[in-house]
Design a protein around this motif. Structure first.
Motif, PDB file in Angstrom:
ATOM      1  N   GLY A 178     -19.097 -40.458  70.007  1.00 36.06           N
ATOM      2  CA  GLY A 178     -18.571 -39.203  70.524  1.00 36.06           C
ATOM      3  C   GLY A 178     -17.092 -38.997  70.281  1.00 36.06           C
ATOM      4  O   GLY A 178     -16.597 -37.855  70.360  1.00 36.06           O
ATOM      5  N   THR A 181     -15.855 -36.161  68.063  1.00 33.60           N
ATOM      6  CA  THR A 181     -15.816 -34.778  68.548  1.00 33.60           C
ATOM      7  C   THR A 181     -14.520 -34.449  69.273  1.00 33.60           C
ATOM      8  O   THR A 181     -14.280 -33.274  69.580  1.00 33.60           O
ATOM      9  N   THR A 204     -24.053 -43.467  70.504  1.00 31.61           N
ATOM     10  CA  THR A 204     -23.391 -42.994  71.725  1.00 31.61           C
ATOM     11  C   THR A 204     -22.400 -44.008  72.283  1.00 31.61           C
ATOM     12  O   THR A 204     -21.417 -43.627  72.919  1.00 31.61           O
ATOM     13  N   CYS A 219     -21.972 -41.302  79.539  1.00 36.72           N
ATOM     14  CA  CYS A 219     -22.680 -41.008  78.304  1.00 36.72           C
ATOM     15  C   CYS A 219     -24.039 -41.693  78.334  1.00 36.72           C
ATOM     16  O   CYS A 219     -24.205 -42.765  78.924  1.00 36.72           O
ATOM     17  N   HIS A 223     -27.252 -37.870  74.363  1.00 39.02           N
ATOM     18  CA  HIS A 223     -26.079 -37.135  73.887  1.00 39.02           C
ATOM     19  C   HIS A 223     -25.797 -37.341  72.399  1.00 39.02           C
ATOM     20  O   HIS A 223     -24.917 -36.672  71.848  1.00 39.02           O
ATOM     21  N   HIS A 226     -25.367 -34.336  70.017  1.00 36.74           N
ATOM     22  CA  HIS A 226     -24.120 -33.562  69.942  1.00 36.74           C
ATOM     23  C   HIS A 226     -23.179 -34.149  68.889  1.00 36.74           C
ATOM     24  O   HIS A 226     -22.504 -33.405  68.165  1.00 36.74           O
ATOM     25  N   THR A 227     -23.149 -35.463  68.795  1.00 36.38           N
ATOM     26  CA  THR A 227     -22.324 -36.108  67.768  1.00 36.38           C
ATOM     27  C   THR A 227     -22.860 -35.796  66.380  1.00 36.38           C
ATOM     28  O   THR A 227     -22.094 -35.473  65.464  1.00 36.38           O
ATOM     29  N   ARG A 229     -24.600 -33.221  65.451  1.00 35.17           N
ATOM     30  CA  ARG A 229     -24.372 -31.810  65.130  1.00 35.17           C
ATOM     31  C   ARG A 229     -22.920 -31.570  64.718  1.00 35.17           C
ATOM     32  O   ARG A 229     -22.642 -30.800  63.784  1.00 35.17           O
ATOM     33  N   PHE A 230     -21.991 -32.231  65.397  1.00 29.23           N
ATOM     34  CA  PHE A 230     -20.576 -32.083  65.053  1.00 29.23           C
ATOM     35  C   PHE A 230     -20.319 -32.611  63.645  1.00 29.23           C
ATOM     36  O   PHE A 230     -19.602 -31.971  62.849  1.00 29.23           O
TER      37      PHE A 230
END
Length: 258
Positions: A178, A181, A204, A219, A223, A226-227, A229-230
């Motif tokens: 993460g 991000t 994560t 965390c 999750h 999200h990483t 996708r970034f």
């Protein structure tokens, strides 16, 4: 399609139990998990290995975090070698150097790091590396100890492109947490955008380092999407492509089933 290549699920972190956490992640589209077992003793390593024995979607890595190098005994190294040889254990780690907190003296960290690299070579399994504020020493010890014989993963990548290039040359893939991000993580973002597509993973490091929009909260493996996708946005690729490729890379690096 997603795989969380590095998560800690010890009971001390998740009072509700690992199964509840993993079931939430599966509902979020995460299909497999590499659970890391490290601590002051080998309790977390045993926990990770046993969880991997019980759940087909979990694999384990066992090691000693550099913070805990001062606690290592010959008996621990003997048992760790036995744990690392188990079929459900796919890597030795996380291991490495951490000069930020210096919870173990530098010379002790070096000695234990060398010992653990040799265990990985003995059981012929890849290595998961933790490095913080110790880039040159980390790479030098990997080179000196022949770590490229088994290769592995730079977990929670937080260095720059020159470090990444040397790590890739030593046959270590780059795993992004993460942190990538975070608004201030420009150097890490540059590496994530540049890195060869077949050499990147996502993780994560739960319960730590939650990606935006969860930063500051606990965390968990769910999750990791999200990483991914970034990183897809950084690379100008689709989320689906990055999810599939990082999962494939993780399976290949760690010889996971599926």
């Amino acid at each position: 399609m997603l795989i969380d290549s590095h998560c800690h699920l010890d009971p001390a972190y998740f009072k509700e139990g690992a199964d509840a956490v993993l079931d939430r992640a599966r509902e979020a589209g995460v299909s497999a998990f590499v659970v890391i077992g490290v601590g002051e003793d080998l309790g977390p390593a045993r926990f990770a290995a046993d969880l991997a024995t019980r759940r087909p979607d979990v694999s384990a890595a066992v090691g000693v975090h550099p913070h805990d190098a001062s606690h290592v005994t010959d008996a621990m190294l003997t048992e760790l070698t036995e744990l690392a040889a188990r079929p459900e254990v796919v890597a030795v780690g996380e291991i490495g150097l951490d000069y930020h907190y210096m919870r173990s003296p530098r010379d002790v960290q070096h000695r234990v790091f060398r010992d653990l690299i040799q265990i990985a070579r003995r059981v012929k399994k890849p290595i998961v590396i933790h490095t913080r504020e110790a880039p040159e020493d980390t790479l030098a010890l990997l080179e000196q100890e022949g770590a490229s014989e088994v290769g592995g993963i730079i977990h929670c990548f937080s260095e720059d492109r020159p470090f990444a290039e040397r790590a890739l040359a030593l046959d270590f893939d780059l795993s992004f947490s993460g942190i990538v991000t975070f608004r201030t993580a420009k150097a890490i973002q540059e590496v994530a955008a540049w890195a060869p597509p077949d050499r990147i993973l996502v993780e994560t490091d739960s319960p730590y380092l939650a990606p935006i929009p969860f930063r500051g909260k606990r965390c968990e493996p769910a999750h990791v999407a999200h990483t991914a996708r970034f990183i897809a946005d950084l690379r100008g690729e689709s989320f689906e492509a990055v999810a599939a490729r990082t999962a494939e890379n993780t399976r290949r690096r760690l010889h996971l089933p599926g």
